[in-house]
Design a protein around this motif. Structure first.
Motif, short mmCIF file in Angstrom:
data_model
loop_
_atom_site.label_atom_id
_atom_site.label_comp_id
_atom_site.label_asym_id
_atom_site.label_seq_id
_atom_site.Cartn_x
_atom_site.Cartn_y
_atom_site.Cartn_z
N THR A 27 0.84 -1.21 0.00
CA THR A 27 0.00 0.00 0.00
C THR A 27 0.87 1.26 0.00
O THR A 27 0.60 2.21 -0.75
CB THR A 27 -0.93 -0.02 1.24
N PHE A 28 1.92 1.25 0.80
CA PHE A 28 2.81 2.42 0.84
C PHE A 28 3.39 2.68 -0.55
O PHE A 28 3.47 3.83 -1.01
CB PHE A 28 3.97 2.20 1.83
N GLN A 29 3.79 1.62 -1.22
CA GLN A 29 4.39 1.78 -2.55
C GLN A 29 3.37 2.35 -3.54
O GLN A 29 3.68 3.25 -4.32
CB GLN A 29 4.91 0.41 -3.04
N THR A 242 -11.83 0.08 -3.87
CA THR A 242 -11.42 -0.32 -5.21
C THR A 242 -10.59 -1.61 -5.15
O THR A 242 -10.74 -2.51 -5.98
CB THR A 242 -10.62 0.82 -5.89
N ALA A 243 -9.75 -1.72 -4.11
CA ALA A 243 -8.93 -2.94 -3.95
C ALA A 243 -9.81 -4.15 -3.66
O ALA A 243 -9.51 -5.26 -4.11
CB ALA A 243 -7.91 -2.73 -2.82
N GLU A 262 -6.40 0.62 -7.77
CA GLU A 262 -6.71 2.02 -8.05
C GLU A 262 -5.76 2.58 -9.12
O GLU A 262 -6.17 3.31 -10.01
CB GLU A 262 -6.64 2.85 -6.77
N ARG A 263 -4.49 2.23 -9.01
CA ARG A 263 -3.51 2.69 -10.03
C ARG A 263 -3.85 2.11 -11.39
O ARG A 263 -3.84 2.80 -12.41
CB ARG A 263 -2.10 2.25 -9.61
N LYS A 264 -4.19 0.81 -11.40
CA LYS A 264 -4.38 0.12 -12.67
C LYS A 264 -5.68 0.53 -13.37
O LYS A 264 -5.70 0.74 -14.57
CB LYS A 264 -4.40 -1.38 -12.39
N TYR A 265 -6.74 0.63 -12.58
CA TYR A 265 -8.06 0.88 -13.19
C TYR A 265 -8.53 2.32 -12.99
O TYR A 265 -9.54 2.71 -13.56
CB TYR A 265 -9.10 -0.09 -12.63
N GLY A 266 -7.82 3.06 -12.15
CA GLY A 266 -8.18 4.46 -11.91
C GLY A 266 -9.62 4.62 -11.49
O GLY A 266 -10.29 5.58 -11.86
N GLU A 267 -10.10 3.67 -10.74
CA GLU A 267 -11.53 3.60 -10.51
C GLU A 267 -11.88 4.03 -9.10
O GLU A 267 -12.50 3.30 -8.35
CB GLU A 267 -11.96 2.15 -10.73
N ALA A 268 -11.44 5.23 -8.72
CA ALA A 268 -11.70 5.70 -7.37
C ALA A 268 -13.22 5.76 -7.13
O ALA A 268 -13.94 6.32 -7.95
CB ALA A 268 -11.07 7.06 -7.17
N TYR A 269 -13.67 5.18 -6.06
CA TYR A 269 -15.09 5.16 -5.73
C TYR A 269 -15.57 6.51 -5.24
O TYR A 269 -14.86 7.21 -4.55
CB TYR A 269 -15.34 4.14 -4.61
N ARG A 270 -16.77 6.87 -5.57
CA ARG A 270 -17.40 8.02 -4.91
C ARG A 270 -17.89 7.53 -3.55
O ARG A 270 -18.80 6.72 -3.47
CB ARG A 270 -18.60 8.50 -5.75
N ILE A 271 -17.26 7.98 -2.51
CA ILE A 271 -17.68 7.61 -1.17
C ILE A 271 -18.70 8.65 -0.72
O ILE A 271 -18.44 9.85 -0.81
CB ILE A 271 -16.47 7.60 -0.20
N LYS A 272 -19.85 8.18 -0.25
CA LYS A 272 -20.86 9.13 0.25
C LYS A 272 -20.50 9.52 1.68
O LYS A 272 -20.16 8.65 2.48
CB LYS A 272 -22.24 8.46 0.28
#
Ligand code: PXL
Length: 278
Positions: A27-29, A242-243, A262-272
């Motif tokens: 995760t740090f990386q 996303t993970a 997240e890096r690979k798919y760039g699919e950051a979730y919209r968190i409510k």
């Protein structure tokens, strides 16, 4: 060169790579912070003996901390599996002497495979010695319940009250994670005067080994990079959701979350999210 922020994890080694030190460093990386580790115990399954936890000596633990401190230094420190009262007490002393800006305490107690990651007599030391030094604690519902003397927790309202009451232990902020709620995954952050709920959709998978480690490691990384606690939790929840969405398994056993998702798919979730003042 712009040097990356520095984060140390003090935790157990999870041989399968999904949790513990391994999850933290991955995760740090991913989040571009410089990761370091102190291994407190090695967790590995021995099919014949059932022996699971191999604690490291205090000497080995202290040597690792001293090395990381002398070679690099710390912007943030995260604790995971500490296992014994003695290690908790020594970790608290080391944290106090090092004067670290951000201390994330993930009060790890039991693993997904029912491995016991904290001895019973260690809970007291966790509450008395380590939690009062923390910026934020990140218990899941089971851990929050144990820290509150086995209080039953079932609803978001229960989690809010738990966060308020756990704040009395001396952490600056409390994040109670509702991954085991029925319905959406709602986490509750208490900042002393305000409560924020962060909601992600429930993802239908059993492959969530190390999700708690990964989530708190991401919070540590974002705090090290200078984010506020609110933004660190929001960004970290997006990272872990996303993970989990892209989690998988190689075998018939519970599998890991996908740290690179997240890096690979760039699919950051919209968190409510929703904030109320107390
Ligand atoms: O996910 C909790 C956890 C933390 N640390 C170590 C583990 C586990 C789960 O198995 O092995 C070392």
């Amino acid at each position: 060169m712009n040097k990356p922020s520095r984060v140390l994890t003090i935790a157990g080694s999870a041989a399968g790579g999904s949790a513990g030190i391994q999850a933290d460093l991955k995760t740090f990386q991913e989040l571009d912070v410089y990761g370091m580790s102190v291994v407190t115990a090695i967790v590995g399954r021995h099919p014949q003996t059932g022996k699971n936890v191999h604690p490291q000596t205090m000497e080995a633990i202290e040597a690792q901390f001293a090395t990381a401190q002398a070679q690099v230094g710390f912007d943030a420190l995260k604790t995971g599996m500490l296992f014994s009262k003695e290690v908790i007490e020594r970790t608290a002393e080391l944290i106090e002497s090092a004067e670290i800006d951000h201390v994330i305490v993930d009060p790890v107690m039991v693993g997904k495979l029912d491995s016991k990651l904290l001895k019973d007599d260690a809970i007291h030391a966790l509450k008395e010695k380590l939690i009062p030094l923390s910026t934020v604690i990140t218990p899941n519902m089971t851990e929050a319940s144990i820290l509150l003397d086995d209080r039953p927790l079932q609803t978001v309202a229960d989690l809010k009250q738990a966060a308020i009451d756990l704040h009395e232990l001396g952490a600056e902020y409390v994040l109670v994670k509702g991954g085991r709620l029925k319905g959406p995954a709602v986490d509750v952050l208490y900042e002393g005067t305000a409560i924020t709920t962060f909601e992600a959709p429930r993802i239908d998978t059993v492959n969530t080994s190390g999700a708690g480690c990964t989530y708190s490691a991401a919070i540590a990384a974002y705090l090290a990079k200078g984010k506020s606690i609110h933004d660190a939790v929001l960004l970290a929840k997006s990272f872990i959701t996303t993970a989990i969405e892209h989690s998988f398994t190689y075998t018939d056993q519970v599998g890991p979350t996908y740290h690179a998702a997240e890096r690979k798919y760039g699919e950051a979730y919209r968190i409510k999210e929703q904030t109320e003042t107390i």
